[in-house]
Design a protein around this motif. Structure first.
Motif, mmCIF file in Angstrom:
data_model
loop_
_atom_site.group_PDB
_atom_site.id
_atom_site.type_symbol
_atom_site.label_atom_id
_atom_site.label_comp_id
_atom_site.label_asym_id
_atom_site.label_seq_id
_atom_site.Cartn_x
_atom_site.Cartn_y
_atom_site.Cartn_z
ATOM 1 N N LYS A 73 0.840 -1.194 0.000
ATOM 2 C CA LYS A 73 0.000 0.000 0.000
ATOM 3 C C LYS A 73 0.879 1.249 0.000
ATOM 4 C CE LYS A 73 -3.823 -2.247 2.476
ATOM 5 N NZ LYS A 73 -4.832 -2.187 1.415
ATOM 6 N N LEU A 74 0.398 2.291 -0.656
ATOM 7 C CA LEU A 74 1.082 3.580 -0.690
ATOM 8 C C LEU A 74 0.184 4.618 -0.036
ATOM 9 C CD1 LEU A 74 2.491 3.551 -4.345
ATOM 10 C CD2 LEU A 74 3.683 2.946 -2.248
ATOM 11 N N TYR A 75 0.726 5.299 0.976
ATOM 12 C CA TYR A 75 -0.093 6.228 1.764
ATOM 13 C C TYR A 75 0.444 7.641 1.654
ATOM 14 C CZ TYR A 75 -2.414 8.313 5.822
ATOM 15 O OH TYR A 75 -3.152 9.125 6.645
ATOM 16 N N ASP A 76 -0.464 8.590 1.427
ATOM 17 C CA ASP A 76 -0.139 10.013 1.406
ATOM 18 C C ASP A 76 -0.637 10.621 2.717
ATOM 19 O OD1 ASP A 76 -0.050 12.791 1.071
ATOM 20 O OD2 ASP A 76 -0.419 12.662 -1.084
ATOM 21 N N PRO A 77 0.256 10.941 3.675
ATOM 22 C CA PRO A 77 -0.183 11.449 4.979
ATOM 23 C C PRO A 77 -0.950 12.764 4.900
ATOM 24 C CG PRO A 77 2.096 10.734 5.075
ATOM 25 C CD PRO A 77 1.714 10.766 3.628
ATOM 26 N N LEU A 78 -0.632 13.617 3.917
ATOM 27 C CA LEU A 78 -1.334 14.901 3.819
ATOM 28 C C LEU A 78 -2.747 14.723 3.285
ATOM 29 C CD1 LEU A 78 1.354 17.445 2.555
ATOM 30 C CD2 LEU A 78 0.386 17.214 4.842
ATOM 31 N N GLU A 79 -2.876 13.957 2.208
ATOM 32 C CA GLU A 79 -4.199 13.736 1.610
ATOM 33 C C GLU A 79 -4.986 12.664 2.357
ATOM 34 O OE1 GLU A 79 -5.411 15.522 -0.791
ATOM 35 O OE2 GLU A 79 -3.567 16.682 -1.119
ATOM 36 N N ARG A 80 -4.304 11.924 3.234
ATOM 37 C CA ARG A 80 -4.898 10.791 3.942
ATOM 38 C C ARG A 80 -5.520 9.806 2.955
ATOM 39 N NH1 ARG A 80 -8.226 10.229 7.388
ATOM 40 N NH2 ARG A 80 -7.045 9.138 8.975
ATOM 41 N N SER A 81 -4.819 9.586 1.845
ATOM 42 C CA SER A 81 -5.287 8.647 0.825
ATOM 43 C C SER A 81 -4.356 7.447 0.789
ATOM 44 C CB SER A 81 -5.329 9.318 -0.544
ATOM 45 O OG SER A 81 -4.045 9.743 -0.947
ATOM 46 N N CYS A 82 -4.938 6.272 0.615
ATOM 47 C CA CYS A 82 -4.176 5.032 0.609
ATOM 48 C C CYS A 82 -4.547 4.232 -0.635
ATOM 49 C CB CYS A 82 -4.469 4.226 1.871
ATOM 50 S SG CYS A 82 -3.299 2.893 2.184
ATOM 51 N N GLU A 83 -3.559 3.939 -1.479
ATOM 52 C CA GLU A 83 -3.787 3.168 -2.690
ATOM 53 C C GLU A 83 -3.007 1.870 -2.622
ATOM 54 O OE1 GLU A 83 -4.106 5.242 -6.474
ATOM 55 O OE2 GLU A 83 -3.501 7.089 -5.457
ATOM 56 N N THR A 84 -3.533 0.835 -3.268
ATOM 57 C CA THR A 84 -2.939 -0.497 -3.223
ATOM 58 C C THR A 84 -2.359 -0.867 -4.579
ATOM 59 O OG1 THR A 84 -4.580 -1.161 -1.572
ATOM 60 C CG2 THR A 84 -3.356 -2.914 -2.657
ATOM 61 N N LEU A 85 -1.133 -1.349 -4.580
ATOM 62 C CA LEU A 85 -0.515 -1.809 -5.818
ATOM 63 C C LEU A 85 -1.159 -3.131 -6.254
ATOM 64 C CD1 LEU A 85 3.307 -1.144 -5.305
ATOM 65 C CD2 LEU A 85 1.572 0.346 -6.299
ATOM 66 N N PRO A 86 -1.033 -3.485 -7.534
ATOM 67 C CA PRO A 86 -1.554 -4.776 -7.988
ATOM 68 C C PRO A 86 -0.956 -5.923 -7.186
ATOM 69 C CG PRO A 86 -0.956 -3.413 -9.861
ATOM 70 C CD PRO A 86 -0.452 -2.702 -8.643
ATOM 71 N N PRO A 87 -1.660 -7.066 -7.096
ATOM 72 C CA PRO A 87 -1.146 -8.204 -6.322
ATOM 73 C C PRO A 87 0.203 -8.691 -6.842
ATOM 74 C CG PRO A 87 -3.439 -8.550 -6.963
ATOM 75 C CD PRO A 87 -2.965 -7.349 -7.714
ATOM 76 N N PHE A 88 0.964 -9.326 -5.950
ATOM 77 C CA PHE A 88 2.194 -9.963 -6.370
ATOM 78 C C PHE A 88 1.886 -11.025 -7.424
ATOM 79 C CE2 PHE A 88 4.222 -9.152 -1.946
ATOM 80 C CZ PHE A 88 4.609 -7.891 -2.365
ATOM 81 N N PRO A 89 2.881 -11.429 -8.215
ATOM 82 C CA PRO A 89 2.671 -12.534 -9.156
ATOM 83 C C PRO A 89 2.154 -13.765 -8.422
ATOM 84 C CG PRO A 89 4.770 -11.470 -9.598
ATOM 85 C CD PRO A 89 4.247 -10.870 -8.332
#
Length: 350
Positions: A73-89
């Motif tokens: 997961k990638l989190y932006d502390p300012l925007e408080r947004s959390c996005e998830t990368l595609p699953p591992f192979p």
């Protein structure tokens, strides 16, 4: 061909530069022209040059006790947004808490995964996520199998360093650790062993700064530094005993947690000083990172939420442990339902 019909190319290009990092692979799917733009390294250089690059916190998550359903997961502390990368192979449905990852350019290098496939040796595979294509790709396997090792990158030369750890979760000599270290050339896709370290290490932490690879001890309170120019390790004495991790570099210093105290080390003059103490609310400290030209501390608070603090190094005032800490964001257990592997905080700039 116009980048965006009806708009000048310079304005069209700026529009693409402003798209979120995790959506770049979608841009590449629109047309051949957009794909060529996103795949060109200049695209990411321009994002930094125009102040459009994002500083995101990397959060590796696993899916409960089975350790399946692993995600980054990638989190932006300012925007408080959390996005998830595609699953591992699919060959890598697991990872252990001993795995490691490091960002470089617009890619994320992940090592130490567990596999169901007989084709792969556990804790040896290297896979790479490319933000331009939105895909995971296979890299060259680590030269040996290891867990609980440290990893840092020389961004200027594109070299990935690993050191210490042990051979497996069941290693009988786990407490002794490994003296071996290696370096990976990202461009040439080649591993090379380094000379053995002075001391064996496991669960160690590392920093690459000032053209040296520093390995911080887990329990012994010592530091060893590798100089790529001389290909030699040197021992560094400290005035603080105890665990020296997690560690990170900022403003020409190295910082690490030593039993609840934040120690600042000036590695040029080899001077150590107390820079602060952990706030009482932060009962489990994961690590610190340089984020938006500031020091960001990451950990879990007493309510089991992930907390993000800005930290200003200074001599703590008597009776005031929170003077140099500023809470800027939290992620509750509801917002981040998956357990987070405590491998240390990382930032990704792209």
């Amino acid at each position: 061909m116009e980048i965006i019909p009806g708009l000048p190319d310079d304005i069209s290009r700026e529009c693409l530069l402003r798209v979120s990092l995790t959506s770049h692979y979608k841009l590449a799917c629109v047309c051949k022209t957009w794909k060529e733009i996103v795949y060109n390294p200049i695209f990411y250089q321009d994002r930094k040059r125009f102040g459009l690059s994002q500083e995101l916190i990397i959060l590796p998550c696993w899916g409960g006790k089975t350790k399946k359903g692993c995600r980054i997961k990638l989190y932006d502390p300012l925007e408080r947004s959390c996005e998830t990368l595609p699953p591992f192979p699919p060959e890598f449905p697991y990872f252990s808490g001993c795995f490691n990852c490091v960002p470089f350019n617009h890619k994320l290098f992940v090592m130490g995964l567990l596999s169901d496939s007989p084709e792969f040796t556990n804790h040896k595979a290297l896979i790479i996520y490319d933000f331009s294509s939105g895909t995971w790709n296979r890299g060259l396997d680590l030269p040996d199998c290891r867990v609980d090792f440290c990893c840092s990158v020389d961004s200027a030369k594109g070299l990935l360093y690993i050191a210490g750890g042990c051979n497996s979760d069941e290693d009988e000599d786990y407490d002794d650790g490994l003296r071996t270290a290696a370096v990976y050339d990202v461009e040439e896709e080649k591993w090379e062993y380094l000379p053995p370290m002075i001391w064996s290490e496991y669960k160690c932490h590392s920093v690459f700064t000032d053209d040296k690879f520093y390995v911080m001890s887990h329990v012994e309170g010592h530091i060893q530094a590798y100089d790529p120019n001389t290909r030699q390790w040197s021992a560094i004495s400290t005035c603080y005993e105890g665990s020296m991790q997690p560690s990170f570099a900022a403003f020409g210093r190295i910082y690490y947690d030593c039993d609840g105290e934040i120690i600042e080390w000036d590695y040029v003059d080899n001077q150590f000083r107390l820079a602060g103490t952990l706030v009482p609310q932060l009962y489990r400290f994961i690590g610190g990172v340089m984020w938006n030209q500031q020091i960001l501390m990451v950990g879990f608070n007493t309510e089991n939420a992930m907390a993000f603090y800005l930290f200003e190094p200074s001599i703590p005032r008597e009776g005031g442990k929170e003077d140099n800490w500023t809470l800027i964001s939290t992620l509750s257990a509801t917002e981040l339902p998956d357990p987070v592997a405590t491998i240390g905080a990382l930032t990704f700039s792209g």
